[in-house]
Scaffold this motif. Structure first.
Motif, PDB file in Angstrom:
ATOM      1  N   ASN A 352       1.011  -1.230  -0.073  1.00 35.47           N
ATOM      2  CA  ASN A 352       0.043   0.121  -0.230  1.00 35.47           C
ATOM      3  C   ASN A 352       0.805   1.169   0.133  1.00 35.47           C
ATOM      4  OD1 ASN A 352      -1.810   2.014   0.322  1.00 35.47           O
ATOM      5  ND2 ASN A 352      -2.925   0.907   2.115  1.00 35.47           N
ATOM      6  N   PRO A 353       0.871   2.040  -1.090  1.00 36.83           N
ATOM      7  CA  PRO A 353       1.759   3.132  -0.764  1.00 36.83           C
ATOM      8  C   PRO A 353       1.482   4.130  -0.061  1.00 36.83           C
ATOM      9  CG  PRO A 353       0.261   3.310  -3.092  1.00 36.83           C
ATOM     10  CD  PRO A 353       0.013   1.862  -2.287  1.00 36.83           C
ATOM     11  N   ASP A 354       0.155   4.212   0.615  1.00 39.66           N
ATOM     12  CA  ASP A 354      -0.454   5.367   1.414  1.00 39.66           C
ATOM     13  C   ASP A 354      -0.708   4.746   2.618  1.00 39.66           C
ATOM     14  OD1 ASP A 354      -0.225   7.397  -0.730  1.00 39.66           O
ATOM     15  OD2 ASP A 354      -1.854   6.549  -1.640  1.00 39.66           O
ATOM     16  N   GLY A 355      -0.445   3.564   2.853  1.00 34.56           N
ATOM     17  CA  GLY A 355      -1.058   3.009   4.309  1.00 34.56           C
ATOM     18  C   GLY A 355      -0.617   1.724   4.599  1.00 34.56           C
ATOM     19  N   GLU A 356      -1.274   0.956   5.401  1.00 29.50           N
ATOM     20  CA  GLU A 356      -0.773  -0.453   5.870  1.00 29.50           C
ATOM     21  C   GLU A 356      -0.917  -1.410   4.704  1.00 29.50           C
ATOM     22  OE1 GLU A 356      -2.212  -3.663   9.152  1.00 29.50           O
ATOM     23  OE2 GLU A 356      -3.299  -1.725   9.299  1.00 29.50           O
ATOM     24  N   ASP A 357       0.061  -2.277   4.561  1.00 30.86           N
ATOM     25  CA  ASP A 357       0.309  -3.370   3.550  1.00 30.86           C
ATOM     26  C   ASP A 357      -0.956  -4.349   3.965  1.00 30.86           C
ATOM     27  OD1 ASP A 357       2.197  -1.816   2.448  1.00 30.86           O
ATOM     28  OD2 ASP A 357       3.567  -2.858   3.275  1.00 30.86           O
ATOM     29  N   TYR A 358      -1.211  -5.073   2.857  1.00 31.38           N
ATOM     30  CA  TYR A 358      -1.940  -6.384   3.005  1.00 31.38           C
ATOM     31  C   TYR A 358      -1.029  -7.561   3.030  1.00 31.38           C
ATOM     32  CZ  TYR A 358      -5.606 -10.092   1.967  1.00 31.38           C
ATOM     33  OH  TYR A 358      -6.258 -11.115   2.248  1.00 31.38           O
ATOM     34  N   VAL A 359      -0.862  -8.491   4.007  1.00 34.18           N
ATOM     35  CA  VAL A 359       0.290  -9.228   4.100  1.00 34.18           C
ATOM     36  C   VAL A 359      -0.566 -10.608   4.451  1.00 34.18           C
ATOM     37  CG1 VAL A 359       2.250 -10.055   5.519  1.00 34.18           C
ATOM     38  CG2 VAL A 359       1.834  -7.714   5.048  1.00 34.18           C
ATOM     39  N   VAL A 360      -0.172 -11.718   3.568  1.00 36.09           N
ATOM     40  CA  VAL A 360      -0.543 -13.185   3.775  1.00 36.09           C
ATOM     41  C   VAL A 360       0.749 -14.283   4.203  1.00 36.09           C
ATOM     42  CG1 VAL A 360      -1.906 -15.008   3.046  1.00 36.09           C
ATOM     43  CG2 VAL A 360      -2.478 -12.786   2.555  1.00 36.09           C
ATOM     44  N   GLU A 361       0.873 -14.696   5.184  1.00 34.77           N
ATOM     45  CA  GLU A 361       2.060 -15.594   5.668  1.00 34.77           C
ATOM     46  C   GLU A 361       1.769 -16.915   5.388  1.00 34.77           C
ATOM     47  OE1 GLU A 361       2.594 -14.655   9.631  1.00 34.77           O
ATOM     48  OE2 GLU A 361       3.979 -12.761   9.015  1.00 34.77           O
ATOM     49  N   TRP A 401      -7.449   0.543  -3.204  1.00 33.50           N
ATOM     50  CA  TRP A 401      -5.959   0.889  -3.857  1.00 33.50           C
ATOM     51  C   TRP A 401      -5.354  -0.164  -4.368  1.00 33.50           C
ATOM     52  CZ3 TRP A 401      -2.091  -2.107  -1.533  1.00 33.50           C
ATOM     53  CH2 TRP A 401      -2.601  -2.526  -0.438  1.00 33.50           C
ATOM     54  N   THR A 402      -5.951  -1.707  -4.533  1.00 33.27           N
ATOM     55  CA  THR A 402      -5.014  -2.584  -5.163  1.00 33.27           C
ATOM     56  C   THR A 402      -5.831  -2.772  -6.696  1.00 33.27           C
ATOM     57  OG1 THR A 402      -6.884  -4.058  -4.617  1.00 33.27           O
ATOM     58  CG2 THR A 402      -5.171  -4.027  -3.126  1.00 33.27           C
ATOM     59  N   ARG A 403      -6.759  -1.915  -7.008  1.00 29.18           N
ATOM     60  CA  ARG A 403      -7.622  -1.835  -8.415  1.00 29.18           C
ATOM     61  C   ARG A 403      -6.654  -1.149  -9.556  1.00 29.18           C
ATOM     62  NH1 ARG A 403     -12.797  -3.732  -7.893  1.00 29.18           N
ATOM     63  NH2 ARG A 403     -12.932  -2.721 -10.163  1.00 29.18           N
ATOM     64  N   GLU A 404      -5.944  -0.218  -9.072  1.00 28.21           N
ATOM     65  CA  GLU A 404      -5.254   0.491 -10.342  1.00 28.21           C
ATOM     66  C   GLU A 404      -3.684   0.011 -10.513  1.00 28.21           C
ATOM     67  OE1 GLU A 404      -6.975   2.609 -12.094  1.00 28.21           O
ATOM     68  OE2 GLU A 404      -8.792   2.189 -10.676  1.00 28.21           O
ATOM     69  N   GLY A 405      -3.386  -1.209 -10.125  1.00 28.44           N
ATOM     70  CA  GLY A 405      -2.015  -1.529 -10.226  1.00 28.44           C
ATOM     71  C   GLY A 405      -1.218  -1.888  -8.869  1.00 28.44           C
ATOM     72  N   VAL A 406      -1.013  -2.644  -8.453  1.00 27.28           N
ATOM     73  CA  VAL A 406      -0.262  -2.773  -7.197  1.00 27.28           C
ATOM     74  C   VAL A 406       0.735  -3.545  -7.163  1.00 27.28           C
ATOM     75  CG1 VAL A 406      -1.524  -4.932  -6.594  1.00 27.28           C
ATOM     76  CG2 VAL A 406      -0.787  -3.413  -4.798  1.00 27.28           C
ATOM     77  N   THR A 407       1.937  -3.168  -6.273  1.00 26.07           N
ATOM     78  CA  THR A 407       3.256  -4.028  -6.080  1.00 26.07           C
ATOM     79  C   THR A 407       2.892  -5.064  -5.296  1.00 26.07           C
ATOM     80  OG1 THR A 407       4.759  -2.090  -6.736  1.00 26.07           O
ATOM     81  CG2 THR A 407       5.510  -3.968  -5.539  1.00 26.07           C
ATOM     82  N   VAL A 408       3.199  -6.129  -5.827  1.00 22.46           N
ATOM     83  CA  VAL A 408       3.361  -7.495  -4.851  1.00 22.46           C
ATOM     84  C   VAL A 408       4.474  -8.053  -4.560  1.00 22.46           C
ATOM     85  CG1 VAL A 408       2.193  -9.906  -4.505  1.00 22.46           C
ATOM     86  CG2 VAL A 408       0.908  -7.952  -5.741  1.00 22.46           C
ATOM     87  N   GLU A 409       4.956  -8.141  -3.316  1.00 21.98           N
ATOM     88  CA  GLU A 409       6.128  -8.750  -2.963  1.00 21.98           C
ATOM     89  C   GLU A 409       5.946 -10.319  -2.295  1.00 21.98           C
ATOM     90  OE1 GLU A 409       8.109  -4.694  -1.034  1.00 21.98           O
ATOM     91  OE2 GLU A 409       7.694  -6.337   0.142  1.00 21.98           O
TER      92      GLU A 409
END
Length: 487
Positions: A352-361, A401-409
């Motif tokens: 999330n460029p502007d807030g908390e990331d979404y993380v799945v372990e 915020w994930t709809r317009e293109g998002v970086t996934v690590e």
């Protein structure tokens, strides 16, 4: 202990040392241990002492120890005879027949061919055995100063064979005791010297062996016993100049540290090099000739920490639809040689460029993951949409915020990241139905999902027509997708 035994010229009893420091021998009194054999050679009778069969070289080997073999007459079968013979020791003698196989004095051994005396009892008269007479046939085996525990032989019979003991006489006596002087032990030193030309030290090792004298009861004399080797004594001293000159030329070796070569991701080993400089020097440390420089190489395995510096190897990573539900389909591989101890080592992060990331372990290396904000069960949801009073409305929340293109690590220890675009608005799974109905906003055919491997979130969802129909359609979609990617 000593006993004194001997004979004078006129047959009188004289005294001579006899005991622990003397070897037993045949008594020489004119009336002892002899038989007379008369032969008229001239005008006189010559009396000759006979020593039994001792001189025969044809005698068989006897079982047991032999003293002096002598002819046995009637007198020699009496205890009084032997008490008189050993009167100087106040001897008291006892006679045991051959059928008396075991008594307080001793016993028959070796099937009746030998006599073995018991240990001398302190309660008995005297202080030791003074004589043992073993008889068989017409011969006696006479043993002075016999030893307890030793088997003494019976003589041979007329047939030339060792005979059963017919009787035996043993005498106790009071023998004056005398402590013999024990000889000083023998000592010897073994000296070994080694030279270490590298340290200029001579090591001297001295090993001392001491051999004591021990008393031999049978031989009645001091004999050398078992050598005792002492712990070596080690001393050191500097080498002399003469010793150093005998040393071969020394070498000094200077070695650089191992240096890694260049390695790339995908390698599991790296080549190392170092330089070794060798110089010959004399005993005074002066260089001899030019030094020799050699480059050495070796290969070592890359460590897990080093392999972790390489990124994960990406496979197919994109947004996919399963029915009307959006998923992230992915496949990553570990760098060559990197090891993990889990089947679900992957952590997936939507940045999330502007807030908390979404993380799945705890995800597998390949699989599908429900898109953030989406729901595969009723009420179904889509990112950027909210369900208000039974109707779907657009919102800036719910992971819009994930709809317009998002970086996934993708993170294990090695990392990989990529930009992922949410399915286009024309896709079946892009948006919810308009106005709260059952149909989505647009109904083009959904792109097929990536194959699911290694576990993870199951992409198989219930839809109209039943679960079996959906599974068949999904399988066909996967095959079509793979073919499109291969082409």
């Amino acid at each position: 202990m000593t006993a004194r035994l001997g004979a004078s010229v006129n047959g009188a009893l004289a005294r001579a040392d006899w005991g622990r420091n003397a070897v037993p021998y045949a008594r020489k009194k004119s009336k002892s241990f002899t038989v007379l054999a008369g032969v008229a050679l001239a005008a006189s009778l010559i009396v000759a002492p006979l020593v039994g069969s001792a001189a025969s070289a044809e005698e068989p080997a006897l079982v047991g120890k032999v003293g002096v073999i002598q002819d046995a007459g009637q007198e020699q079968n009496k205890t009084s005879y032997w008490e008189q013979e050993f009167s100087e020791f106040d001897a008291k003698c006892y006679k045991h027949e051959g059928n008396d196989i075991n008594n307080s004095h001793g016993k028959l051994t070796n099937g009746g061919l030998t006599v073995t005396l018991n240990e001398y009892d302190d309660s008995w008269w005297g202080n030791q055995w003074v004589v043992l007479v073993v008889k068989s046939g017409n011969l006696n085996n006479v043993i002075e100063n016999p030893v307890a525990g030793t088997a003494y032989a019976s003589p041979i019979n007329n047939g030339g064979q060792q005979a059963q003991v017919s009787h035996w006489i043993v005498c106790k006596g009071d023998v004056p005791e005398q402590e013999p002087e024990q000889p000083a032990p023998l000592k010897s030193d073994k000296v070994e010297t080694t030279f270490d030309c590298e340290t200029d030290v001579a090591t001297v090792t001295t090993t001392t062996t001491t051999t004591p004298y021990v008393w031999d009861e049978q031989a009645q004399k001091w004999v050398l016993g078992t050598p005792v080797v002492a712990e070596p004594v080690v001393t050191e001293r500097p080498l002399t100049d003469e010793e150093q000159q005998d040393c071969p030329p020394d070498t000094t070796v200077v070695t650089t540290e191992w240096e890694d070569g260049v390695w790339e991701c995908g390698d599991t080993t790296v080549e190392q090099t170092r330089e070794v400089t060798t110089t010959l020097v004399d005993w005074q440390g002066n260089p001899i000739g030019e030094p020799t420089v050699v480059t050495e190489t070796r290969t070592r395995d890359l460590t897990q920490e080093e392999l972790a510096e390489c990124p994960l190897v990406p496979g197919e990573i994109e947004s996919v639809c399963l029915g009307d539900v959006p998923y992230l389909g992915y496949e990553v591989s570990l760098p060559e040689g990197y090891e993990v101890d889990s089947e679900t080592p992957v952590t997936i992060t939507f940045v999330n460029p502007d807030g908390e990331d979404y993380v799945v372990e705890n995800q597998p290396l390949a699989g599908t993951l429900l898109w953030p904000g989406a729901s595969a069960s009723a009420p179904k949801m889509w990112p950027g949409w909210a369900l208000v009073d039974g109707e779907y409305v657009e919102t800036d929340g719910n992971y819009a915020w994930t709809r317009e293109g998002v970086t996934v690590e993708f993170h294990v220890n090695p990392d990989y990241e990529t930009a992922i675009t949410y399915p286009e608005a024309t896709a079946l799974c892009a948006n919810p139905p308009i106005g709260g109905g059952d149909e989505p906003a647009s109904t083009p055919s959904a792109p097929p999902a990536l194959a699911v491997t290694g576990g993870g979130v199951s992409p198989i969802l219930p839809i109209a027509g039943g679960a079996a129909l959906l599974m068949g359609l999904a399988a066909l979609a996967i095959v079509a997708y793979r073919r499109r990617v291969a082409s």
